[in-house]
Design a protein around this motif. Structure first.
Motif, PDB file in Angstrom:
ATOM      1  N   ILE A 102      11.656   0.597  -3.299  1.00  0.00           N
ATOM      2  CA  ILE A 102      11.809  -0.857  -3.306  1.00  0.00           C
ATOM      3  C   ILE A 102      10.870  -1.475  -2.289  1.00  0.00           C
ATOM      4  O   ILE A 102      10.947  -1.173  -1.087  1.00  0.00           O
ATOM      5  CB  ILE A 102      13.276  -1.259  -2.991  1.00  0.00           C
ATOM      6  N   ASP A 103       9.969  -2.329  -2.758  1.00  0.00           N
ATOM      7  CA  ASP A 103       9.063  -3.066  -1.883  1.00  0.00           C
ATOM      8  C   ASP A 103       9.782  -4.336  -1.445  1.00  0.00           C
ATOM      9  O   ASP A 103      10.030  -5.236  -2.253  1.00  0.00           O
ATOM     10  CB  ASP A 103       7.762  -3.395  -2.631  1.00  0.00           C
ATOM     11  N   ILE A 111       2.752   4.610  10.450  1.00  0.00           N
ATOM     12  CA  ILE A 111       1.747   3.766  11.092  1.00  0.00           C
ATOM     13  C   ILE A 111       0.578   3.597  10.138  1.00  0.00           C
ATOM     14  O   ILE A 111      -0.046   4.574   9.716  1.00  0.00           O
ATOM     15  CB  ILE A 111       1.261   4.368  12.421  1.00  0.00           C
ATOM     16  N   ASN A 112       0.299   2.358   9.770  1.00  0.00           N
ATOM     17  CA  ASN A 112      -0.832   2.056   8.899  1.00  0.00           C
ATOM     18  C   ASN A 112      -1.998   1.547   9.738  1.00  0.00           C
ATOM     19  O   ASN A 112      -1.798   0.923  10.781  1.00  0.00           O
ATOM     20  CB  ASN A 112      -0.429   0.997   7.864  1.00  0.00           C
ATOM     21  N   THR A 153       0.844  -1.201   0.000  1.00  0.00           N
ATOM     22  CA  THR A 153       0.000   0.000   0.000  1.00  0.00           C
ATOM     23  C   THR A 153       0.878   1.249   0.000  1.00  0.00           C
ATOM     24  O   THR A 153       0.663   2.189  -0.784  1.00  0.00           O
ATOM     25  CB  THR A 153      -0.919   0.015   1.236  1.00  0.00           C
ATOM     26  N   LEU A 154       1.862   1.263   0.883  1.00  0.00           N
ATOM     27  CA  LEU A 154       2.784   2.399   0.946  1.00  0.00           C
ATOM     28  C   LEU A 154       3.567   2.543  -0.353  1.00  0.00           C
ATOM     29  O   LEU A 154       3.670   3.637  -0.915  1.00  0.00           O
ATOM     30  CB  LEU A 154       3.758   2.218   2.110  1.00  0.00           C
ATOM     31  N   ALA A 155       4.134   1.438  -0.840  1.00  0.00           N
ATOM     32  CA  ALA A 155       5.016   1.496  -2.013  1.00  0.00           C
ATOM     33  C   ALA A 155       4.280   2.003  -3.246  1.00  0.00           C
ATOM     34  O   ALA A 155       4.779   2.878  -3.964  1.00  0.00           O
ATOM     35  CB  ALA A 155       5.613   0.112  -2.279  1.00  0.00           C
ATOM     36  N   THR A 156       3.097   1.469  -3.496  1.00  0.00           N
ATOM     37  CA  THR A 156       2.374   1.836  -4.715  1.00  0.00           C
ATOM     38  C   THR A 156       1.848   3.267  -4.646  1.00  0.00           C
ATOM     39  O   THR A 156       1.956   4.023  -5.621  1.00  0.00           O
ATOM     40  CB  THR A 156       1.217   0.863  -4.972  1.00  0.00           C
ATOM     41  N   LEU A 206      11.854   2.648   5.089  1.00  0.00           N
ATOM     42  CA  LEU A 206      10.577   3.125   5.600  1.00  0.00           C
ATOM     43  C   LEU A 206       9.814   1.912   6.121  1.00  0.00           C
ATOM     44  O   LEU A 206       9.517   0.984   5.362  1.00  0.00           O
ATOM     45  CB  LEU A 206       9.794   3.820   4.481  1.00  0.00           C
ATOM     46  N   LEU A 207       9.513   1.919   7.413  1.00  0.00           N
ATOM     47  CA  LEU A 207       8.900   0.764   8.062  1.00  0.00           C
ATOM     48  C   LEU A 207       7.399   0.949   8.175  1.00  0.00           C
ATOM     49  O   LEU A 207       6.930   1.934   8.763  1.00  0.00           O
ATOM     50  CB  LEU A 207       9.510   0.557   9.450  1.00  0.00           C
TER      51      LEU A 207
END
Length: 283
Positions: free
Chosen positions: A165-166, A217-218, A16-19, A186-187
């Motif tokens: 990079i995922d 935080i997701n 979700t973050l990467a895209t 990125l965590l």
């Protein structure tokens, strides 16, 4: 710059973050490379209509025995730390599935009784979509390690562009391979006790690799975020942003959509996220 997005387990929101990160930055006019190093379950490509430009096999050299030259000296079995070669008397047995392609056996064989042959491990696929250069790898079913494919994916990074990079989930060897030589990690964290335990493990790995890091935080909620915030403060790690627990985001993700396209107010969030990372790296 090379920014890896990682997590201590699957399902925390890495992809979700990467895209959304890549798509929002491309929308702002940046030249982006998006690399999916999760070779067992790559799914970045599912969110884009990719015009494929390359598809090739990724192979690994493994030993092939030349019986007429083999004297059964046993040197090959002694140097193979993965027990891919076993010497029984004068007989040499090769287990291809255990070979890691280190080349020591044929390099050290005094009789040149071993020669390299190529074993297919998987595929490398590249293409373009919405102004983003995308590369991902697929590990063949039954293969033990995707590290060679990860190396091939990472080789597509461009030093003159922003590379997102995922990473694979967890802290195993493929994650170590992915995070090596990154400028920032990125965590993706979820504010639950289980999520915290896994966040702790990926933080420890990033620390061992001496890679600077930050947290997003997701599925954030005011009631639950404290568990991650307290940990981050104790480890002096910045929380760079929060994506709220929102049914609409979950529905869009489940439908294979990049949520920031339908919720454009988040594009500025991801652009600002890059600015925060750049400031952290420059310190």
């Amino acid at each position: 710059m090379k920014i890896a997005i990682a997590s201590g387990k699957g399902g925390t929101g890495k992809t979700t973050l990467a895209t959304n990160f890549a798509d929002s930055l491309a929308h702002s006019g940046m030249d982006i490379r998006l690399l999916d190093c999760d070779t067992e379950e790559p799914n970045v490509h599912l969110f884009f209509d990719i015009a494929e430009t390359e598809r090739r096999a990724v192979t690994m050299p493994i030993p092939k025995l030349l019986p007429d030259k083999c004297t059964g000296c046993g040197i090959c079995g002694n140097v193979c730390r993965f027990s891919a070669i076993v010497n029984i008397g004068k007989m040499t047995i090769i287990h291809p599935g255990m070979c890691h392609g280190c080349t020591a056996c044929w390099e050290l064989c005094p009789e040149n009784a071993l020669e390299p042959s190529e074993k297919p491990l998987g595929e490398l696929i590249s293409g373009k979509a919405d102004g983003i250069s995308i590369t991902y790898g697929k590990l063949h079913i039954g293969e033990m390690s995707g590290n060679r494919i990860i190396q091939a994916v990472k080789a597509k990074a461009d030093a003159n562009k922003l590379n997102i990079i995922d990473a694979p989930p967890g802290t195993s060897c493929p994650v170590v391979e992915t995070l090596s030589e990154m400028d920032f990690v990125l965590l993706a964290a979820e504010p639950t006790p289980f999520g915290l335990a896994n966040l702790r493990s990926i933080v420890e790995l990033a620390e061992r690799l001496s890679v600077p890091m930050g947290i997003v935080i997701n599925r954030s909620t005011p009631e639950e975020d404290g568990i991650v915030e307290s940990f981050a403060e104790s480890r002096r790690i910045s929380i760079l942003g929060k994506i709220p627990l929102d049914r609409k985001i979950a529905e869009l993700y489940s439908a294979g959509e990049i949520f920031s396209r339908r919720m454009p107010e988040y594009r500025a969030f991801f652009v600002e996220l890059l600015s925060k990372i750049e400031r952290a790296v420059s310190r």
